[in-house]
Design a protein around this motif. Sequence first.
Motif, PDB file in Angstrom:
ATOM      1  N   ALA A 403      14.835 -11.059   4.663  1.00 35.40           N
ATOM      2  CA  ALA A 403      16.059 -10.320   4.331  1.00 35.40           C
ATOM      3  C   ALA A 403      16.479  -9.393   5.463  1.00 35.40           C
ATOM      4  N   LEU A 404      15.497  -8.783   6.157  1.00 28.34           N
ATOM      5  CA  LEU A 404      15.831  -7.908   7.284  1.00 28.34           C
ATOM      6  C   LEU A 404      16.045  -8.784   8.520  1.00 28.34           C
ATOM      7  N   PRO A 405      17.214  -8.748   9.126  1.00 25.05           N
ATOM      8  CA  PRO A 405      17.510  -9.616  10.285  1.00 25.05           C
ATOM      9  C   PRO A 405      16.597  -9.321  11.467  1.00 25.05           C
ATOM     10  N   GLU A 406      16.555 -10.284  12.389  1.00 29.66           N
ATOM     11  CA  GLU A 406      15.702 -10.141  13.574  1.00 29.66           C
ATOM     12  C   GLU A 406      16.021  -8.871  14.355  1.00 29.66           C
ATOM     13  N   LEU A 407      17.302  -8.526  14.415  1.00 29.49           N
ATOM     14  CA  LEU A 407      17.710  -7.365  15.199  1.00 29.49           C
ATOM     15  C   LEU A 407      17.124  -6.083  14.627  1.00 29.49           C
ATOM     16  N   VAL A 408      17.056  -5.996  13.300  1.00 29.91           N
ATOM     17  CA  VAL A 408      16.468  -4.811  12.664  1.00 29.91           C
ATOM     18  C   VAL A 408      14.971  -4.750  12.966  1.00 29.91           C
ATOM     19  N   TRP A 409      14.293  -5.898  12.814  1.00 32.93           N
ATOM     20  CA  TRP A 409      12.867  -5.920  13.141  1.00 32.93           C
ATOM     21  C   TRP A 409      12.638  -5.564  14.607  1.00 32.93           C
ATOM     22  N   ALA A 410      13.522  -6.026  15.492  1.00 33.88           N
ATOM     23  CA  ALA A 410      13.368  -5.706  16.914  1.00 33.88           C
ATOM     24  C   ALA A 410      13.472  -4.207  17.150  1.00 33.88           C
ATOM     25  N   LEU A 411      14.437  -3.557  16.505  1.00 26.72           N
ATOM     26  CA  LEU A 411      14.589  -2.110  16.668  1.00 26.72           C
ATOM     27  C   LEU A 411      13.346  -1.373  16.170  1.00 26.72           C
ATOM     28  N   LEU A 412      12.773  -1.847  15.064  1.00 27.68           N
ATOM     29  CA  LEU A 412      11.561  -1.210  14.536  1.00 27.68           C
ATOM     30  C   LEU A 412      10.376  -1.427  15.471  1.00 27.68           C
ATOM     31  N   PHE A 413      10.196  -2.655  15.954  1.00 26.64           N
ATOM     32  CA  PHE A 413       9.063  -2.919  16.842  1.00 26.64           C
ATOM     33  C   PHE A 413       9.213  -2.205  18.179  1.00 26.64           C
ATOM     34  N   ILE A 414      10.437  -2.002  18.632  1.00 23.47           N
ATOM     35  CA  ILE A 414      10.636  -1.240  19.864  1.00 23.47           C
ATOM     36  C   ILE A 414      10.155   0.194  19.681  1.00 23.47           C
ATOM     37  N   GLY A 418       7.193  -0.203  21.884  1.00 22.95           N
ATOM     38  CA  GLY A 418       7.963  -0.026  23.101  1.00 22.95           C
ATOM     39  C   GLY A 418       8.850  -1.222  23.386  1.00 22.95           C
ATOM     40  N   PRO A 419       9.858  -1.058  24.266  1.00 25.57           N
ATOM     41  CA  PRO A 419      10.763  -2.156  24.586  1.00 25.57           C
ATOM     42  C   PRO A 419      10.068  -3.260  25.370  1.00 25.57           C
ATOM     43  N   GLY A 420      10.649  -4.455  25.320  1.00 30.28           N
ATOM     44  CA  GLY A 420      10.084  -5.571  26.070  1.00 30.28           C
ATOM     45  C   GLY A 420       9.942  -6.824  25.230  1.00 30.28           C
ATOM     46  N   ALA A 423       7.979  -6.841  21.672  1.00 29.36           N
ATOM     47  CA  ALA A 423       8.754  -6.416  20.500  1.00 29.36           C
ATOM     48  C   ALA A 423       9.694  -7.530  20.055  1.00 29.36           C
ATOM     49  N   GLY A 424      10.330  -8.217  21.017  1.00 33.57           N
ATOM     50  CA  GLY A 424      11.246  -9.291  20.657  1.00 33.57           C
ATOM     51  C   GLY A 424      10.549 -10.454  19.988  1.00 33.57           C
ATOM     52  N   ALA A 425       9.410 -10.889  20.544  1.00 32.43           N
ATOM     53  CA  ALA A 425       8.679 -12.012  19.956  1.00 32.43           C
ATOM     54  C   ALA A 425       8.170 -11.669  18.562  1.00 32.43           C
ATOM     55  N   LEU A 426       7.683 -10.449  18.385  1.00 32.55           N
ATOM     56  CA  LEU A 426       7.212 -10.040  17.063  1.00 32.55           C
ATOM     57  C   LEU A 426       8.347 -10.018  16.048  1.00 32.55           C
ATOM     58  N   ALA A 427       9.511  -9.515  16.471  1.00 29.08           N
ATOM     59  CA  ALA A 427      10.653  -9.438  15.560  1.00 29.08           C
ATOM     60  C   ALA A 427      11.083 -10.836  15.105  1.00 29.08           C
ATOM     61  N   VAL A 428      11.222 -11.752  16.047  1.00 26.29           N
ATOM     62  CA  VAL A 428      11.629 -13.114  15.703  1.00 26.29           C
ATOM     63  C   VAL A 428      10.551 -13.795  14.861  1.00 26.29           C
ATOM     64  N   GLY A 497      17.236  -9.435  22.626  1.00 26.87           N
ATOM     65  CA  GLY A 497      17.263  -8.902  23.980  1.00 26.87           C
ATOM     66  C   GLY A 497      18.357  -7.884  24.191  1.00 26.87           C
ATOM     67  N   PHE A 498      19.382  -7.904  23.332  1.00 23.99           N
ATOM     68  CA  PHE A 498      20.486  -6.957  23.448  1.00 23.99           C
ATOM     69  C   PHE A 498      20.065  -5.525  23.157  1.00 23.99           C
ATOM     70  N   VAL A 499      18.973  -5.340  22.440  1.00 21.96           N
ATOM     71  CA  VAL A 499      18.526  -3.981  22.119  1.00 21.96           C
ATOM     72  C   VAL A 499      17.275  -3.620  22.900  1.00 21.96           C
ATOM     73  N   GLY A 500      17.002  -4.368  23.979  1.00 22.61           N
ATOM     74  CA  GLY A 500      15.885  -4.023  24.852  1.00 22.61           C
ATOM     75  C   GLY A 500      14.615  -4.778  24.585  1.00 22.61           C
ATOM     76  N   ALA A 501      14.713  -5.951  23.914  1.00 23.76           N
ATOM     77  CA  ALA A 501      13.518  -6.720  23.572  1.00 23.76           C
ATOM     78  C   ALA A 501      13.314  -7.904  24.492  1.00 23.76           C
ATOM     79  N   GLY A 502      13.802  -7.817  25.727  1.00 23.59           N
ATOM     80  CA  GLY A 502      13.497  -8.800  26.748  1.00 23.59           C
ATOM     81  C   GLY A 502      14.290 -10.084  26.650  1.00 23.59           C
ATOM     82  N   GLY A 503      14.029 -10.983  27.622  1.00 24.54           N
ATOM     83  CA  GLY A 503      14.658 -12.283  27.627  1.00 24.54           C
ATOM     84  C   GLY A 503      16.059 -12.273  28.214  1.00 24.54           C
TER      85      GLY A 503
END
Length: 547
Positions: A403-414, A418-420, A423-428, A497-503
């Motif tokens: 239910a929580l989109p990848e972008l939300v998870w990315a912001l939380l993991f960042i 930390g950014p990188g 965080a992006g791989a964990l969110a996805v 990656g738009f919120v600092g999660a790499g790629g």
Amino acid sequence: MNAPEPMVPARYRATLSWLGLVLVSLVACAWHSGVDLSALATLWRGGEMGALTDTASGLARPDLSAEYVARVARLAVDSLAIGVLGTALALVLGAALSLVAARWPGLVHGPRRSRAGTVTSAGTRALARALLAGFRAVPEIVWAFLFVRIFGLGPGAAVLAIGVSFAGVLGRLYAELIEAAPAAPARSLAGAGAGRTAVFLYGVFPLVRRQWVAYALFRLECAIRSGAILGVVGAGGLGQEIELSLRYYQFDKLATTLAAVLLLAIALEAASRRLRRSSTGTLSALLGAAVAGSLLWLEVPWGAMFSADALEQARRFLAGFGSPTADLGFWVEAAGEAVVTVAMAWSATLVAAAGALVLAPLAAWTFTVGGYLPAPPGRSGLAGVVRVGLMAVTRLLSQVLRALPELVWALLFIVWVGPGVTAGALAVGVHTLGILARLYGDVLEEAEPAPLVLLEKAGAGRVARYVYGALPQVAPRLVSYGLYRFEVNIRATTMVGFVGAGGLGDALHTSLSLFHMHDLAALIVVLVGTVVLVDALGDRLRARLLG
């Protein structure tokens, strides 16, 4: 003297070989992309849990003040309206382009055309397919940020972004459904002299109507979820509140907003199941009313959005986009970022698929609570209650994860690691785990019961029935779903990656922020090429698996 039986039967040696290859690819992709799962371990070390503790304590105390709840409710309705209008625009664009992009059944071997007419038709079809590929290859957050830069802040940019991005997805699927439709009705109408419009309305559309409607409803759910997060780039909806809460570490407000996103997602799934049983006329009337209400609610100044200044910005963008950078080093760097993005998506998808293989049977009634015999052991008494509770918790967990989109998870993991790219791989991966657990559970429930009944009669336990009775039947479909999610996750990895999660998304965000259109053009060309290539490979693999 007979030769001794091999330690591992031949039918399992191939499976083990494939599993070994997959494991090697996971390690290689994680290493190449820079995913560092050891970063998670720092969350649990004494004295280094500050970020996680602060987040957890804030999320446990949501801001329920009347003023803030009213604000979140208004933004939730904004997100709903953005999703409805975006879906309506996507349906118009996608359906129109699908009619041009499809090779219609019954018309391929119709009356002989002139050579010029054949070439024109093929060229038009190729152009429509290229447009659909470009629309869907670029994630909606990239479109949203671009439209914000051209047309200004507000929900109008989000509506346009969802409309363009989802038109590519809908148009491709609708074209494929047209091509897969039985040819006899269309051929009969064409032979009787009916035009293309009549052939479609009476010979093709009745055959694909239910699939078109079902997928449109599914994309409506996705569009509303997207409308809830595109605010992170200034396109309105709940996303802007999520971004502000995280920026200022206001986790109590974040908890309220995330609860709204979760409730909206759950309500959407329930409403979608009800709407799938409605007639086409009823759905059309409801969509029309929803579009009218959304236009009135949002009050987007469409005329001002397309002012002379906005059109000049669009002209500048197109001029820059029409001439990608000639810097070979930049192209090489962009290709490297694309490889990192693909590696991140592959790592996240594999880990999520492995987790889904564990969660799916726990969420399935026949494997956790019931069985295939009239009175399987463990259904009644305390054991039965525990099993029902386990199934309910598993289903709730997968619901929250997806239910929580990848972008939300990315912001939380960042915030946590930390950014990188980690965080992006964990969110996805976390979001994909929720989706695949649901899809895998549905597939398991549809498994042929006869082998499972025999195993249960022979005294096999639930794990044995799952491993030896269900998995061999449904493995091709599970792999097919996993490959499809991998294709989707390439776009998702670009988004985070738009919120600092790499790629590749990080580079896209930089070029858009600085309005470096020549660099942006090169990055989008690389992104579209990567997505198209992976889609083509995925289509071939799925065709072989399901053939």
